[in-house]
Structures are given as structure tokens and as C-alpha cells.
Design an enzyme around this catalytic site. Structure first.
Site: not given
Ligand code: S3P
Length: 432
Positions: A22-23, A27, A122, A320, A351, A393
């Protein structure tokens, strides 16, 4: 409300191809959009969060083609985005909100972004503070430091930002704004968070330097950039999604699962270290590297687990996965202590609360703390009605718990898994 019924499993067997990270998927759309030329993305995650990112960039004039085998992003260069005619809808996605804010801060037009109820509650001060220090003009519409956010044009200067939290979203927002600043920008975080932004920016032609310090803090530095250049990206499988299948294989007796194409970047792989510390049997096969990102197939065989301590600089590399780890801990022999994880409180749900409530519903003994939880393992979990509170999650971790529990488990609002893993329940069923 969609509900899923999960019955105890007598053994899981087979192979699972893990969907894209996902990350990295987020990007790849973002950098592809602000690069010159076409970026071709293979194994992109078509989860709801990443689709929110695609939709935001389409609203700023970027053509993004969804081909059967890949996504093509026709980038328009660092200054090629056009003003959106409506509010950018970021859905449930914190990554879209925070990283996109970094990019929008550098544009010469105004924009606004807003998400669902969870997203709009958030904390956003964590990005507004450094970005506004750089000269951006970001305000919270309801004056509560949450989205909806209004972003007006500002002239950005390079800063050094000492982040109070180890957060890749904060670090990435600042680095992306740094592309548009008049001098060098750097971020120091108390422990190294996932480094996908740094790696991908380098691949796209930006000058980024990462430094680890002796006290475990880490600095990423970026030079202002004239252009980025489109790339070919193969997105590895998401280790956060793999974690459910690794845990299922470990917890359900008589299981053997090959979890294929898992991203193993060390800034994300804390879950594998915890599995090892808990006595799990995992074998990494077919290891390879592409674009700085490692990947492997992981062979999992069921076995008994023991409690462990999880704290310190490993936390950002498994943040996560903590809901899944908590379920594993409840099924393990002995006590597991999770500390230094206060960030759990500001995810899609708090969580610490949602894991505690649901594990207790399944009969486990859990003590929530200010920055984590203490879990007494040993007792077999009992099937229960699980409240996901629309947190993907939580839904997926407790579906796995249901496979290892006695009796039926029901997951409320199970469709929220679509945020990061649209085929999760089908994949889980395929292993029976
Ligand atoms: C993510 C960073 C994490 C993670 C999120 C995805 C990202 O959050 O919990 O699911 O893609 O950069 P934080 O950077 O706030 O820890």
C-alpha cells in the site's frame, strides 16, 4: 453492515500471492504524477486507499490509465498539476492526506482535502507544523488540527525538522515539500520509519541522503529539485497483508502456507523478527531486490509460540502489524509486553482500545497501557462477535483469530478490509 462468519480451521494449506504494498503503491502514483514522462506500475494495489490517491491526482489533471497488467501515470512534471475544481476526497487514507499535503504545499494554487469520519478525526498538526514552518499556508477548516485542510500557495524554504514521532507520513510530507523548497530540507525522527519515499525519490532522480545516528535516531535530507523522471516500478507484496497469512499459518495447527512475493524492506520487517522471537518456523525463499526494495517468498509451518517483549526502535517497523501480533500473543505461552507504541492511538481507530476490547471479547487477558498493552497468553480464544469499527487491520487480524478460536467468530463491517486488501476473505477461504 457487512458481516463475515469465521469458523475454526483444522489446517490451512496452499499458496497465497500477496497484493501490492500500500505504501509503495501510493508513492508510485504521487511521484509518477509529478515526474516528467510516463511511470509504469506493475502489481499496484487496487485497494480503496490507493484508489483515493489516483482520484486526487486525476482531479489535478493527471491522466492515469488502468491497464489489465499495470497502471500508467502520465506525469506532467514538478509544476504540472492543475488546480482541482472540487475538494480532494482522501477517503480513509492517512497516507494520501499527509503525503499529498506535502506536495500541495509546493503548488501555486489553492486546494482543499477532506476524508471520511475516521480520517477527519486523525491528527494533522504533525504535518501542518513542519510544512507551515517551511512557509506553507495550511489551515484546518474546523480549527481542530484535523482535516478538512485548506492549502494555499506559499513560498517554501528548506528547514531542518526534528520530528517528535517516528512517522513515515510526517517524514514524507516534509521531504516532498522539500522538492519545492529554496534550499536543503531535512527531517530527523527518533527511530527510522519506513523509507520507501527516500528510495523512490532517489530512483526518480532526486538527491536524498539518509543517515542513521548512534542513538538510533535517523535523518533524511533532500535537495530542491528541478525535475523528477518517470520510472518503471514493480510493487512488492505488502508485508502488512502477508502478516495475516503468516499468523494464520502459525496459529492454526497442521498448516503449511507459502506466502509469495512479500516485501522485506528492513524498515518494514519487524513482524518477521517478532515471529522469530516468538519461536515461529519461517523460511525465506527466492530472495531478490528491485528499486532498493527486497522481496521473498515465506514458507510458514504451524507451531507453538511463546510471549516476547516488543519495544524501542523496532516499533515503527511493525506498527501496522501490532493488532495481528496481539492476537498471536494471546495464543502464545507466557506474557507479551508491547511498549513505545503510543502511535497506535492515532491509526484508523485507537488500536490499543479496539484490540483490547476484541481480545477480551474472545476471552483473552489484556491490560492496555499508555503506550501499548500487556497480553497474558495461554488460553484458547473463544469465538465472539468482533467490532471492527471500520478499521481494516482490526477486521483482518480478528478474522485470523477466529480461525484459531473455538466456535464461531463474526466480524462486523468486514468490508472495511477493502481499504488495503479487497480479496482478503476470498484468499483466506482458498487455504481451507
Ligand atoms: C504509512 C506509514 C505509517 C503506517 C501507515 C502507512 C506510510 O503511518 O501506519 O499505514 O505509507 O507512510 P505513520 O507514518 O503515521 O506511522
Amino acid at each position: 453492515m457487512s458481516v463475515r462468519s469465521i469458523c475454526p480451521s483444522k489446517g490451512l494449506k496452499g499458496e497465497i500471492n500477496i497484493p501490492g504494498d500500500k505504501s509503495i503503491s501510493h508513492r508510485s502514483i504521487m511521484l509518477g504524477s509529478i515526474a516528467q514522462g510516463t511511470t509504469e506500475i506493475t502489481h499496484f494495489l487496487k485497494g480503496a486507499d490507493c484508489l483515493s490517491t489516483i482520484s486526487c491526482f486525476r482531479k489535478m489533471g493527471i491522466e492515469i490509465e488502468e491497464k489489465p497488467d499495470c497502471i500508467l501515470v502520465h506525469g506532467k512534471g514538478l509544476r504540472g498539476l492543475t488546480p482541482p475544481s472540487e475538494v480532494l476526497d482522501v477517503g480513509n487514507s492517512g497516507t494520501t492526506t499527509r503525503l499529498l499535503s506535502g506536495i500541495l504545499a509546493g503548488q501555486n494554487f489553492s486546494s482543499a482535502l477532506s476524508g471520511d469520519k475516521s480520517l477527519n478525526s486523525r491528527p494533522m498538526a504533525r504535518i501542518m507544523t513542519p510544512l507551515n514552518n517551511m512557509g506553507a499556508d495550511i489551515t484546518s477548516l474546523n480549527h481542530n488540527n484535523c482535516a478538512p485542510l485548506c492549502i494555499n500557495p506559499g513560498t517554501l524554504r528548506g528547514i531542518h525538522y526534528q520530528s517528535p514521532v517516528a512517522s513515515a507520513q510526517v517524514k514524507s510530507a516534509v521531504l516532498l515539500a522539500g522538492l519545492y523548497a529554496d534550499g536543503e530540507t531535512s527531517v530527523t525522527e527518533p527511530a527510522l520509519s519506513r523509507n520507501h519515499t527516500e528510495l523512490m525519490l532517489q530512483n526518480f532522480g532526486a538527491y536524498v541522503v539518509s543517515t542513521m545516528h548512534s542513538n538510533k535516531s535517523a535523518t533524511a535530507q533532500i535537495a530542491p529539485c528541478t525535475e523528477l523522471y518517470g520510472q518503471q516500478i514493480f510493487v512488492p507484496g505488502d508485508i502488512s497483508s502477508a502478516a495475516y497469512f503468516i499468523a494464520a499459518g502459525l496459529l492454526v495447527p497442521h498448516s503449511e502456507i507459502l506466502v509469495k512475493n512479500v516485501g522485506t524492506n528492513f524498515t518494514r520487517a519487524g513482524f518477521l523478527k517478532v515471529c522469530e522471537a516468538m519461536g515461529a518456523s519461517l523460511t525465506l525463499l527466492n530472495q531478490s531486490f528491485e528499486g532498493g526494495e527486497g522481496r521473498a517468498d515465506i514458507l510458514v509451518k504451524s507451531g507453538s509460540l511463546k510471549g516476547t517483549a516488543i519495544e524501542g526502535d523496532i516499533i515503527p517497523s511493525l506498527i501496522d502489524e501490532i493488532p495481528m501480533i496481539a492476537v498471536m500473543a494471546a495464543c502464545a505461552e507466557g506474557t507479551t509486553v508491547i511498549r513505545d507504541a503510543a502511535e497506535l492511538k492515532v491509526k484508523e481507530t485507537n488500536r490499543i482500545d479496539t484490540v483490547t476490547e476484541n481480545l477480551r471479547a474472545m476471552g483473552a487477558s489484556v491490560t492496555p497501557t499508555e503506550d501499548g498493552m500487556i497480553i497474558e497468553g495461554g488460553a484458547r480464544l473463544k469465538g465472539a462477535r468482533i467490532k471492527s469499527y471500520l478499521d481494516h487491520r482490526i477486521a483482518m487480524s480478528f478474522a485470523v483469530a477466529g480461525l484459531a478460536a473455538s466456535g464461531e467468530t463474526v466480524i462486523e463491517d468486514s468490508q472495511c478490509a477493502d481499504v488495503s486488501y479487497p480479496d482478503f476473505f476470498t484468499s483466506l477461504e482458498s487455504l481451507h
